[in-house]
Design a protein around this motif. Sequence first.
Motif, short mmCIF file in Angstrom:
data_model
loop_
_atom_site.label_atom_id
_atom_site.label_comp_id
_atom_site.label_asym_id
_atom_site.label_seq_id
_atom_site.Cartn_x
_atom_site.Cartn_y
_atom_site.Cartn_z
N ASP A 1 0.83 -1.21 0.00
CA ASP A 1 0.00 0.00 0.00
C ASP A 1 0.86 1.25 0.00
O ASP A 1 0.58 2.21 -0.74
N ARG B 1 2.71 1.64 -3.42
CA ARG B 1 1.80 2.06 -4.49
C ARG B 1 1.38 3.51 -4.35
O ARG B 1 1.16 4.20 -5.35
N PRO C 1 4.83 6.15 -5.56
CA PRO C 1 5.57 5.55 -6.69
C PRO C 1 6.91 6.23 -6.98
O PRO C 1 7.74 5.65 -7.68
N ILE D 1 4.35 -3.67 -9.07
CA ILE D 1 5.30 -2.60 -8.77
C ILE D 1 6.29 -2.48 -9.93
O ILE D 1 6.79 -3.48 -10.45
#
Length: 243
Positions: free
Chosen positions: A116, A119, A122, A153
Amino acid sequence: MHNKWRILDLILLVCLVFFLIFWGWNFAVQLFALLTAAFIILRRINYERHIWLKRVLLIGFGIGAVSFIVIEALVITQLGSKDTEERADYVIILGSGINGTEVSLTLKQRLDASLDYIRSHPETPVIVSGGQGPGESIPEALAMKNYLVDQGIAPAQVIMEDRSTSTQENLAFSKKIIMASGKEHPEIMIVTSDYHMFRSKYIAAKNGYAAEYGISAPSPGYLKPINMIREYFGTVKAFLRIP
C-alpha cells in the motif's frame, strides 16, 4: 530418585536428537539444547558446598530476568508500528529467508505489508535487502523484487541489496547504496516483521539514518513465542554491538 532424574535426562537427550533430525540446528533447537544442558549440569551441583556459586547463579538469573522483561517491553512498543503518514526518502524491506526461489511466509507478509505504501508513493525508491543463504537458490533480494514486480510494482522502483546476511548488514549495505546516490542522511521507511521492528529501528539509528519510520508486518502466531525469545538475544547483541 536418582534413577528418575537419569530417566528424565535421557528423555531430554532423545528429544534433542529427534529435533535435530527433523528440524536441524535452528534457533528453537539451539535453545532447547541450551536449556537441556543447563538442567543436566545445574541440578548436579552441590549448592550447600558451593554457596558462592549459588549466589552467582541467583544474581545472574536475576539480571537475566530483569533484562528480558525490559527488552521484551521495548520490542512490544513497536509491534504495531504503522508510520504510513510519513514521507520517507527510501523504503527498505528486510529479508527473511526464501525456499529455493520462493519467498517464505514471513517474508511474504513483509512484502505484502509494504504494498500500500509503495503504491501510494511511486516516486520513492524501494530497497529490497537480503543475500543468499543455505538452501536458497537465488539471493533473497531477487526473490523479493520478483514478488513485488508480480504485484504490479514497477521494476525501476525496486533496488536490490543482495549481499547482506544480518539486520546490521541489511541497513549498513543499504545505506551505502543510498549514499552513492548522493544522500548521506536519509529518512527511511523500514518494513519488517512486528517483533523485529524495535531492533531494526535501533540499528538504523546507529547507522546514521536521519529518521527511521516503520511498517510492521504481522507474523505467524504459532511462531511468535520463539521469535520474541530470539529477539531478546538479538537485541542484547545489538546493544553490545557484537558482530
